[in-house]
Design an enzyme around this catalytic site. Structure first.
Site: not given
Length: 311
Positions: A56, A127
């Site tokens: 992010y 992830h």
């Protein structure tokens, strides 16, 4: 706000967590003051779980979250981050590199702790390993198991929108939790077919993220200005969302309330929903979605009939 345990790990998460992808300038530029205000609002509304990732904003989300949590008693919060993408370079030259090796896991966690200003990580997720699932199962998952055994992380899991990938990890590794993104929603119920029953049978906790499918379900009156799967929604998706909003209203729910209720319905194994916000004022509105006074039994009955009729 109630907390629920993730298996036997000792880690407990509040029934709503704060996703911080926005802290990495997901749609619009953020600043530290906005991140600080959101975190303080979350804490004031009983939210104690904060989820982030190196992905992010190339580490920006972790940096801003860490700064926002300075001065907060570490024992009072749960922080989750992710491994699988290494951030190389600095500043404008920074970029992401896939890495599911044991060394990559260690390097990723070390960097995350530095950005977060924390000595340990409560939950570490692998992830989006969808295109690297064999290596992630054979290398990244065992590496995280060792980190869990040493106490460097409290619980381990995998997070992705790909249900097939999640199922493989549940069946082939010793994870504690999965974070399923956008697949336990009113518009996409894929997780209900196999994943939820498998997690329940194997004692794996589930966190439901992306419960608004990137925004289309976050508005009581959906329109084309929102997002679906991070893009502009089609006419068909907007029409579908409006139909769901009408069903929700018949039972005393707004569409966002129904979306959250639906994502929490399979408990166990679902322990929490993780939602992001763009502004501090949205946090209490999201927290209030947990306590709707509508007729949940009637809502779920009509939804079940609708879904059954569609096959």
């Amino acid at each position: 706000m109630k907390s629920r345990a993730i298996g036997v790990t000792g880690v407990e998460v509040t029934e709503m967590g704060l996703g911080t992808a926005q802290f990495g300038d997901l749609y619009d530029s953020f600043d530290q003051d906005e991140a600080d205000a959101i975190v303080q609002s979350a804490l004031s509304n009983g939210i104690r779980h904060f989820d982030t990732a190196p992905h992010y904003g190339l580490g920006l989300s972790e940096c801003r979250l860490g700064q926002a949590l300075v001065g907060v008693d570490r024992a009072d919060i749960v922080v989750s981050t992710k491994v699988g993408r290494i951030i190389e370079g600095v500043g404008a030259a920074a970029y992401r590199r896939w890495d599911f090796t044991s060394d990559g896991v260690s390097r990723s966690l070390d960097s995350s702790r530095e950005r977060l200003r924390m000595d340990d990580i409560d939950i570490a997720f692998i992830h989006d390993p969808d295109e690297h699932v064999d290596q992630a199962i054979s290398e990244a998952a065992p590496a995280l198991e060792r980190k869990r055994a040493s106490g460097e992380v409290g619980a381990i899991g995998v997070g992705t929108k790909d249900v097939a990938t999640l199922l493989r990890f549940v069946r082939e590794s010793d994870i504690d939790v999965v974070m399923v993104a956008g697949r336990l929603t009113l518009l996409d119920r894929t997780a209900l077919d196999e994943l939820i029953p498998e997690c329940l049978a194997r004692g794996v906790a589930v966190m439901s993220a992306g419960v608004f499918n990137s925004g289309i379900l976050a508005s009581p009156t959906p329109d084309r200005s929102s997002h679906f799967e991070y893009a502009e929604p089609s006419h068909e998706v907007v029409t579908r969302a409006r139909k769901l909003a009408s069903i929700a209203a018949r039972h005393g729910f707004t569409l966002p309330e129904a979306a959250v209720a639906f994502a929490r319905r399979p408990a166990p194994p679902v322990v929490s929903v993780v939602v992001g916000v763009d502004a501090a004022a949205q946090v209490p509105l999201n927290a209030a979605l947990l306590t709707c006074d509508g007729d949940a039994e009637g809502l779920f009955a009509e939804l079940d009939d609708l879904f059954a009729s569609e096959g």
